[in-house]
Motif scaffolding. Structure first.
Motif, PDB file in Angstrom:
ATOM      1  N   VAL A  58       0.662  -1.246  -0.019  1.00  9.85           N
ATOM      2  CA  VAL A  58       0.001  -0.112  -0.122  1.00  9.85           C
ATOM      3  C   VAL A  58       0.876   1.195  -0.222  1.00  9.85           C
ATOM      4  O   VAL A  58       0.674   2.240  -0.664  1.00  9.85           O
ATOM      5  N   LEU A  68      -3.343  10.178   2.410  1.00 11.87           N
ATOM      6  CA  LEU A  68      -3.875   9.248   1.632  1.00 11.87           C
ATOM      7  C   LEU A  68      -3.473   7.699   2.131  1.00 11.87           C
ATOM      8  O   LEU A  68      -4.069   6.751   2.120  1.00 11.87           O
ATOM      9  N   ILE A  87      -5.518   6.669   4.835  1.00 18.98           N
ATOM     10  CA  ILE A  87      -6.603   6.351   4.685  1.00 18.98           C
ATOM     11  C   ILE A  87      -6.700   4.873   3.829  1.00 18.98           C
ATOM     12  O   ILE A  87      -7.536   4.162   4.100  1.00 18.98           O
ATOM     13  N   LEU A  88      -5.488   4.680   3.387  1.00 23.82           N
ATOM     14  CA  LEU A  88      -5.435   3.392   2.173  1.00 23.82           C
ATOM     15  C   LEU A  88      -4.928   2.052   3.172  1.00 23.82           C
ATOM     16  O   LEU A  88      -5.738   1.135   2.913  1.00 23.82           O
ATOM     17  N   PRO A  95      -7.750   0.898   7.148  1.00 22.32           N
ATOM     18  CA  PRO A  95      -8.666   0.103   7.359  1.00 22.32           C
ATOM     19  C   PRO A  95      -8.205  -1.420   7.037  1.00 22.32           C
ATOM     20  O   PRO A  95      -8.602  -2.414   7.664  1.00 22.32           O
TER      21      PRO A  95
END
Lengths: 215, 356
Positions: free
Chosen positions: A144, A157, A160-161, A164
């Motif tokens: 990621v 970013l 966020i990526l 989760p």
């Protein structure tokens, strides 16, 4: 392939060693956070330790990966592109990140033992949790963060990526930590789940990374 | 006209199916069921009067009523007398034998079965506790051996009555079906992402993006309908339940996909990175939704080993509407996705034209 991975790992460690101020900065940061937690809430118990420790390590992990990706600029991508296979680069990165996270997690654990010595003691099995945890965190994060570096390398970013994807890992790690510190029966299936999650994410990263790598 | 029908018959089918689902799903009544029983505890050897109030029942119009207390498949007794008070209320008199079939126990839960010859069974599982004041070690034979009559009436088109769920059982057609449709759309998106990585055609990426975006909207709708359902059954909008939490994590991952797409400049680069992330996210979502919730206990059906769509939870009447609902919602979702895809395709064309 193994030789190439070891060379890349050495290269990564070398680069990081030359920027030892970065590592020192992260250690200082975790010390400050630990001290702050001590001042705010001196009577922390084991259950709260599980939350604080893993959530902070998760945020630290995002920061580490971001920092490593950010100083690996496009010139370095070109250099690696000419010298090695993409999968070797990724495997070296996963191993390196896992080592990095493990060392920082261990240091953070020692800070906690120093400040909260009445509640938190040294458990050898917690190190096993930390090893498995750092491998699965790094397996989820590395790909990621590679994606993030291609998308401009913004801090938000990556959070966020990645966050989760890390949530289930963190939840399992938290419950394992509780079981160890409260001397309950440890469900060894949780280790297996962690290993299988890291296996899935690692294998997927290996399959997908070559597609993303080429500019 | 013929060409239009040939091209878009499935859109028409989707509309018709959804109309059928909406109309039938809201109009078909619930089967009668027992709302409350009083008293909940009775003693062995006594003659107990149970006051029953029921939902959707027509006790005063029924030709013949029978009632049973059932402990297991062999041990059951028939009611001595049934008095119909009005449409919804009954008094049932049971002569309880002096001992339980298992004489060593102090109490046993019995299922109340009311047989309405026209409409079928009203079953309340483990409704009543039968207590035994003097447990003994001697076996007790006889008296618990009445037979339950089989139901010979006609099959009525009505949804099953489940305690806690009541009328909200209709949400099965929307909440559950939306998740199914979301999965179908996500899988289509996944397939086109893989296709893009192998073929490098921007069209495929546009398809993947459109389907995934619509799937995210469906997922949000699924969470919203589930939340309303939870408020009406469990009493809260959100509980700390593994299945709920994991589905929200999966939604977060896909919302992150949308943000990732919008933050990359350059069509090819965006397509490449977001296709890779889509595959990664889907594969990371499977353990989230299917493995972890099943490992822990949960309020939500489909956890702790019990299947959500098997057994008594989904009977034939529900199936008649639930399966069409999945198909209809999937068709509608596909329709919306193709509209989004066409917008993207036009955008790609405009960019092409401006470059040449």
């Amino acid at each position: 392939m193994l030789n190439s991975i070891i060379t890349l790992l050495k290269y990564n460690i070398n680069v990081e060693y030359r920027r030892y101020a970065q590592l020192g900065g992260v250690v200082l940061f975790s010390w400050i956070v630990c001290y702050l937690i001590y001042r705010v809430h001196p009577g922390m118990d084991v259950m709260e330790f599980g939350y604080v420790y893993w959530i902070f390590l998760m945020i630290l992990c995002v920061n580490i990966c971001l920092r490593i990706e950010s100083h690996h600029g496009s010139a370095e991508h070109l250099f690696l592109y000419q010298h090695s296979e993409p999968n070797n680069v990724l495997v070296a990165k996963i191993v390196f990140n896992a080592m990095y996270i493990f060392i920082l997690g261990f240091l953070f654990y020692i800070f906690f033992i120093i400040y909260f010595s009445s509640a938190i003691i040294f458990h050898l099995e917690f190190l096993l949790v930390l090893i498995v945890g750092s491998i699965s965190l790094s397996a989820s994060m590395s790909f990621v963060s590679a994606i993030n570096s291609y998308a401009g390398g913004q801090n938000t970013l990556l959070s966020i990526l990645a966050l989760p994807l890390l949530i289930p890992v963190i939840l399992i790690l938290k419950s394992l930590t509780d079981e160890i510190f409260l001397n309950e029966n440890i469900e060894y299936l949780k280790y297996l789940t962690l290993i299988s999650i890291s296996f899935i994410t690692g294998a997927l990263s290996l399959i997908l990374f070559p597609f993303v790598w080429k500019e | 006209m013929q060409k239009l029908l040939l091209q878009s018959w499935w859109k028409l089918l989707g509309i018709i199916i959804m109309l059928y689902v909406l109309i039938a799903g809201f109009i078909v009544p619930l089967k009668p069921g027992v709302l409350s029983i009083e008293p909940l505890e009775i003693e062995c050897g006594s003659s107990a009067i149970l006051h029953i109030s029921a939902y959707n029942s027509h006790f005063n119009e029924v030709k013949k009523l029978k009632a049973y207390l059932k402990i297991d498949s062999i041990n059951q007794i028939e009611a001595a007398d049934i008095r119909v008070l009005n449409r919804k209320e009954l008094d049932i008199v049971f002569d309880i034998p002096s001992h339980l079939p298992d004489t060593s126990k102090t109490s046993e839960r019995a299922t109340l079965v009311i047989l309405d010859v026209d409409q079928g069974f009203l079953i309340t599982p483990s409704a009543i506790a039968i207590t035994q004041s003097e447990p003994s070690n001697y076996p007790f034979y006889g008296q618990w051996n009445d037979e339950i009559d089989s139901f010979s009436g006609h099959w009525s088109f009505a949804f099953p009555f489940r305690s806690i769920l009541y009328e909200t059982i209709r949400n099965t057609f929307f909440h559950v079906a939306i998740w199914f449709a979301m999965f179908v759309l996500l899988i289509v998106g996944l397939i086109y992402s893989v296709k893009y990585l192998y073929g490098r055609q921007l069209n495929h990426d546009a398809v993947a993006a459109s389907f995934t975006h619509v799937a995210v909207v469906f997922g949000l709708l699924g969470v919203a309908t589930g939340s309303v359902w939870a408020k009406n059954t469990w009493g809260v909008y959100w509980t700390n339940d593994p299945k709920l939490n994991m589905s929200v994590v999966a939604l977060m991952i896909y919302l992150a996909y949308s943000i990732l797409r919008s933050s990359i400049a350059g069509d090819d680069r965006r397509a490449q990175v977001s296709a890779a992330f889509n595959i990664f996210a889907f594969a990371a979502m499977i353990p989230l939704i299917f493995i972890i919730p099943r490992m822990t206990s949960s309020l939500h059906p489909g956890n702790g080993g019990n299947p959500a769509l098997g057994g008594e939870d989904l009977d034939h009447t529900l199936r008649l509407i639930f399966y069409p609902a999945i198909i209809g919602l999937t068709l509608l979702g596909t329709w919306i996705s193709t509209l989004l895809y066409r917008i993207r395709k036009i955008q790609l064309k405009i960019i092409d034209r401006s470059l040449n």
